[in-house]
Design an enzyme around this catalytic site. Sequence first.
Site, PDB file in Angstrom:
ATOM      1  N   GLN A 186      37.589  -6.184  42.834  1.00 10.28           N
ATOM      2  CA  GLN A 186      37.764  -7.617  42.569  1.00 10.28           C
ATOM      3  C   GLN A 186      36.770  -8.462  43.375  1.00 10.28           C
ATOM      4  O   GLN A 186      36.093  -9.327  42.831  1.00 10.28           O
ATOM      5  CB  GLN A 186      39.206  -8.024  42.919  1.00 10.28           C
ATOM      6  CG  GLN A 186      39.545  -9.452  42.525  1.00 10.28           C
ATOM      7  CD  GLN A 186      40.749  -9.993  43.303  1.00 10.28           C
ATOM      8  OE1 GLN A 186      41.255  -9.366  44.230  1.00 10.28           O
ATOM      9  NE2 GLN A 186      41.204 -11.167  42.917  1.00 10.28           N
ATOM     10  N   TYR A 227      49.125  -0.264  54.379  1.00 13.85           N
ATOM     11  CA  TYR A 227      47.896  -1.057  54.220  1.00 13.85           C
ATOM     12  C   TYR A 227      47.678  -1.945  55.455  1.00 13.85           C
ATOM     13  O   TYR A 227      46.595  -1.965  56.048  1.00 13.85           O
ATOM     14  CB  TYR A 227      48.034  -1.903  52.952  1.00 13.85           C
ATOM     15  CG  TYR A 227      46.927  -2.889  52.707  1.00 13.85           C
ATOM     16  CD1 TYR A 227      45.640  -2.465  52.405  1.00 13.85           C
ATOM     17  CD2 TYR A 227      47.167  -4.263  52.735  1.00 13.85           C
ATOM     18  CE1 TYR A 227      44.623  -3.380  52.153  1.00 13.85           C
ATOM     19  CE2 TYR A 227      46.165  -5.182  52.487  1.00 13.85           C
ATOM     20  CZ  TYR A 227      44.899  -4.738  52.198  1.00 13.85           C
ATOM     21  OH  TYR A 227      43.907  -5.640  51.952  1.00 13.85           O
TER      22      TYR A 227
HETATM   23  N1  SER Z   1      45.820  -9.179  48.418  1.00 11.69           N
HETATM   24  C1  SER Z   1      46.144  -8.069  49.249  1.00 11.69           C
HETATM   25  C2  SER Z   1      47.359  -7.381  48.790  1.00 11.69           C
HETATM   26  O1  SER Z   1      48.187  -8.044  48.199  1.00 11.69           O
HETATM   27  C3  SER Z   1      46.333  -8.525  50.660  1.00 11.69           C
HETATM   28  O2  SER Z   1      45.194  -8.322  51.376  1.00 11.69           O
HETATM   29  O3  SER Z   1      47.524  -6.232  49.056  1.00 11.69           O
END
Ligand code: SER
Length: 315
Positions: free
Chosen positions: A13, A142
């Site tokens: 993206q 994450y």
């Molecule tokens: N946009 C990302 C996510 O939702 C956050 O860094 O994982």
Amino acid sequence: MKETIIILGANGQIGTELAQALRKKFGSLQVITSDIREPQILSENEIFEPADVLDKDGLRSLFLRHKPTQIYLLAAILSATGEQYPQKAWDLNMNGLLNILDIAVELGIKKIFWPSSIAVFGPHSPKKDTPQYCIMDPNSIYGISKLAGERLSEYYHNKHGLDIRSIRYPGIISWKTQPGGGTTDYAIHVFFEAIRTGKYECFLSEDTALPMMYMEDAVRATIQLMDAPAENLTIRSSYNLAGVSFTPREIAKEIKKILPNFEMSYKEGDPRQAIANSWPQSIEDDYARKDWNWELEFDLEAMAKDMINNLKTNG
Ligand code: SER
């Protein structure tokens, strides 16, 4: 000095639009895009090299061939997909970064951009106007990998003199390339569905506020940070960037101003709700404004107008 730039994870993206902006700034032949997948479109004068950020030898040979002066490492597994494949997310997000940092030291490549995220914050971080420095206890794989990455970046800057620069991106909203597997993705899907079907079932509850940013601002911020004089930068982990905070209810209201028949509904029980609940509702970005003169351009209204115009014309 003539810059040569390699963007890793360039088909995603952010990479897709950052590559366009960097080609415009430095010239097409100075920007090499790279990803594990071939790009869908490659225009004349655009250079693409396949690479896997987990293949250290492959990366080394790519860098030896092109001798980059700047590297953008954008390959990552985002928050929602990370919860489905935690081992894979940890491996890609951590070892991908370590590979780049180590090869950069080995080959003397100084300037690196690596994105962090609002996901570095957790349930005990302040929820509103979250400051740059505060308790950080991310509870998604994450977020954990991004926080560890921030510490590594600062460490490599201090120990090895790498000129590494980073932004804690809020959710990024764009119409050219869809995001992949994030918690903030609803704020993009909602526009596509508003145009396509006139309705959208949101996977987050209507009052879930999250910080977001329009892609144009995100790309401009990234290039502005990379252009800033090194001596002005006081943060080598990652800079907070506030963007604009809103809830699903507020974005629906904004879309309805332009598309009055749009209807938003809400689905409970999605696992992304728990991730969103652990993140800040709004962020403070005083360091970015002070160190590299950051200023936001797109508020929610401007973003909604631009998204809908572009999706109607180009979507
Ligand atoms: N946009 C990302 C996510 O939702 C956050 O860094 O994982």
